[in-house]
Design a protein around this motif. Structure first.
Motif, mmCIF file in Angstrom:
data_model
loop_
_atom_site.group_PDB
_atom_site.id
_atom_site.type_symbol
_atom_site.label_atom_id
_atom_site.label_comp_id
_atom_site.label_asym_id
_atom_site.label_seq_id
_atom_site.Cartn_x
_atom_site.Cartn_y
_atom_site.Cartn_z
ATOM 1 N N THR A 19 -42.727 0.736 -31.951
ATOM 2 C CA THR A 19 -41.308 0.956 -31.020
ATOM 3 C C THR A 19 -41.808 2.338 -30.604
ATOM 4 O OG1 THR A 19 -40.142 1.722 -32.828
ATOM 5 C CG2 THR A 19 -39.851 -0.290 -32.329
ATOM 6 N N SER A 20 -42.818 3.159 -31.058
ATOM 7 C CA SER A 20 -42.980 4.502 -30.356
ATOM 8 C C SER A 20 -41.977 5.343 -30.593
ATOM 9 C CB SER A 20 -43.754 4.471 -29.027
ATOM 10 O OG SER A 20 -44.934 3.413 -29.021
ATOM 11 N N GLY A 21 -41.137 5.315 -31.668
ATOM 12 C CA GLY A 21 -39.907 5.974 -31.965
ATOM 13 C C GLY A 21 -38.703 5.803 -31.077
ATOM 14 N N ARG A 22 -38.598 4.574 -30.329
ATOM 15 C CA ARG A 22 -37.560 4.228 -29.457
ATOM 16 C C ARG A 22 -36.446 3.701 -30.437
ATOM 17 N NH1 ARG A 22 -36.679 6.492 -24.571
ATOM 18 N NH2 ARG A 22 -38.618 6.461 -23.482
ATOM 19 N N MET A 23 -35.369 3.360 -30.021
ATOM 20 C CA MET A 23 -34.409 3.058 -30.816
ATOM 21 C C MET A 23 -34.638 1.533 -31.199
ATOM 22 S SD MET A 23 -30.800 4.709 -29.477
ATOM 23 C CE MET A 23 -31.082 4.154 -27.695
ATOM 24 N N LEU A 24 -34.204 0.973 -32.371
ATOM 25 C CA LEU A 24 -34.254 -0.238 -32.924
ATOM 26 C C LEU A 24 -32.714 -0.611 -33.077
ATOM 27 C CD1 LEU A 24 -36.264 -2.684 -33.515
ATOM 28 C CD2 LEU A 24 -36.237 -1.881 -35.957
ATOM 29 N N LEU A 25 -32.397 -1.418 -32.273
ATOM 30 C CA LEU A 25 -30.628 -1.541 -32.321
ATOM 31 C C LEU A 25 -30.470 -2.434 -33.487
ATOM 32 C CD1 LEU A 25 -30.046 -1.829 -28.398
ATOM 33 C CD2 LEU A 25 -29.919 0.399 -29.897
#
Length: 385
Positions: free
Chosen positions: A136-142
């Motif tokens: 996810t390259s540091g993006r939010m995993l909801l």
């Protein structure tokens, strides 16, 4: 779902979700259009949009305007702004997918476990989540959504027989899933999750009312109206596989005889085809499936019946081809704009997309009064005052 904002001072997290959900449903859309739909001022919407852009959840581009002045910004969700995980647990094993905010599958992992035991499954799902998190390259995993065979909480039918997960009886699935992954967790029947996935990303996008017939290991279905699967009072609507179709027929694990899925399902194919051959199985199954579709049409009057699931595409195609011609029903009318039967446009991925959508909807959808003040985990990283 009516999306309306609130002017109450503690309603700011709710308004942010309202705006985000409106962009998800209606984007591309301009700020003024959002304000009109949700009943907030354009300035309030603009402030919220700043936060959503900072978080990377929303992106926009200027629309062309012939008149003077700066053209308005047309807003859409940023697909890479956040992710969710969809999991499908079947008697054959586990499938899991990392899904972006636009519903596209980024990566899929499949584990053969026949049958999967709960302890092993949650351990493997936890491992898969860490693998996906790295992508996810540091993006939010909801969050994470899990689809599994139903029905739920029915003494003589739940977790009984070869089409279900017998060792999962009494397991607190959502709680165990959240513990194993550290994520917000949501659980649904496989047929309802697949129907949701098809409505958002498949053939159901172009029709307002359709019936999704789901070939899992067993057979189930769900009527979908305006993108919402109809679940019934207890959430178990759609167990068409347990409709008795053959008088005094083969015993079913539910206790009845002649249930449809004993003849028409992936389990039925794997049990019968080695004995009688694939062509003979199709010849045996098609008349019963044909009658089931006519029954669905007479009961629900759908615009079309969409057929999909985890059955092999080629085999499913041969079975669908054998259904022609269909008997008369309320769907047999002149001037149809959709065929009576359609193949799923999402194929075997519908259930994974639908499971992930459970997490997106559960986290992103407005929940007034449940998010106290500014302690909203979804927007915790926002630095906008």
């Amino acid at each position: 779902m009516s999306l309306k904002g609130t002017n109450q001072e503690f309603g700011r997290p709710y308004n942010r979700r309202i705006v985000l959900e409106t962009i998800r449903q209606h984007g591309p859309i301009e700020r003024a259009g959002i304000a009109q739909k949700v009943g907030l001022t354009v300035q309030t919407v603009a402030n919220i949009i700043r936060e959503l852009e900072e978080l990377g959840l929303v992106s926009g581009e200027r629309t062309h305007r012939k008149s003077r002045g700066s053209p308005p910004m047309s807003l859409t969700l940023n697909p890479q702004g956040a992710y969710a995980i969809g999991v499908n647990v079947t008697p054959r094993g586990i499938e899991a997918a990392l899904v972006d905010l636009a519903g596209s599958i980024v990566e899929v992992q499949r584990l053969a476990m026949s049958p999967p035991h709960p302890d092993d499954s949650f351990r493997e799902i936890g491992r898969l989540v860490e693998t996906f998190r790295a992508a996810t390259s540091g993006r939010m995993l909801l969050g994470i959504g899990l689809a599994m065979p139903g029905p739920f909480d029915v003494d003589k039918m739940s977790f009984v027989g070869p089409t279900t997960l017998e060792s999962w009886r009494g397991v607190a699935v959502a709680e165990r899933l959240s513990e194993a992954t550290g994520l917000a967790a949501f659980v649904e029947t496989d047929m309802a999750a697949a129907a949701l996935g098809e409505s958002l990303h498949g053939a159901g996008r172009n029709v307002s009312a359709f019936y999704y017939l789901y070939f899992g290991v067993g057979l189930g279905g769900s009527m979908v109206k305006d993108g919402v699967p109809l679940r019934g009072f207890y959430g178990n609507a759609g167990e068409i596989g347990h409709v008795p179709m053959v008088p005094n027929g083969r015993p079913c694990s539910c206790g009845n005889k002649g249930c449809l899925e004993r003849y028409v399902s992936l389990e039925a194919f794997q049990r019968r085809a080695p004995i009688i051959g694939q062509p003979a199985w199709i010849e045996e199954a098609a008349p019963l499936l044909r009658n089931a579709i006519v029954t669905i049409e007479n009961l629900f009057d759908p615009e079309t019946v969409v057929i999909g699931g985890i059955m092999d595409d080629e085999l499913l195609g041969e079975l669908v081809a054998a259904l022609d011609p269909l008997p008369t029903s309320v769907a047999d009318r002149k001037g149809r704009t959709a065929p009576r039967i359609m193949r799923s446009a999402s194929g075997q991925d519908a259930v994974l997309r639908g499971a992930a959508s459970l997490a997106f909807s559960g986290v992103l959808s407005p929940r007034f009064g449940q998010d106290g003040g500014e302690k909203d985990p979804l927007f915790a990283r926002s630095r906008v005052a």
